[in-house]
Motif scaffolding. Structure first.
Motif: not given
Length: 148
Positions: A111-120
């Motif tokens: 879940x945090x990897x998905x967030x990070x991948x979308x926002x960085x």
């Protein structure tokens, strides 16, 4: 931390969420770009079996080949591979210690990897390594399911 945590896990509820300690640790690791630490933690048998950070949290792995009553693991519940702990003197939680199986922790990391991948804008190699580990664990889990 609010954006990462809330987008990955929903409501920020340190008193009501039983797994908040684990979610906090995974969120902080991602926000600090500590994907090498996450990858090492997810790798069974890796020399790095625990990571820690502020505010006073620790997350550790128990490898499957460790005998339960050796080396401080006698308190670990059966089938649990990870322990997350937040020092109550640093951050007050209703559940400062939680034990998780690998599937649950992998889900939180995903879940945090998905967030990070979308926002960085740029994706570090260490994040790609974590994504590959999660994908391989998901593929193994799927291949182990009984066929109808």
């Amino acid at each position: 931390m609010g954006d990462c945590y809330q987008e990955a896990f929903g409501e920020f509820d340190p008193q009501g969420d039983h797994f908040f300690a684990a979610k906090l640790a995974v969120s902080v690791l991602a926000m600090e770009g500590r994907f090498d630490d996450l990858a090492n933690l997810l790798t069974e048998g890796h020399a790095v079996g625990a990571v820690e950070g502020c505010p006073g949290w620790t997350i550790e792995r128990r490898d499957s080949n460790v005998i339960k009553d050796v080396g401080g693991y006698d308190e670990w519940p059966k089938g649990k591979s990870y322990r997350a702990y937040v020092d109550p003197d640093e951050f007050s939680l209703a559940h400062p210690e939680v034990f998780l199986d690998a599937k649950v922790l992998n889900n939180y990391v995903e879940q945090v990897v998905i967030f990070y991948s979308r926002n960085e804008k740029s994706i570090p190699y260490s994040l790609l390594r974590v994504r590959a580990l999660i994908a391989s664990k998901n593929a193994v889990a799927l291949s182990c399911r009984p066929q109808p």
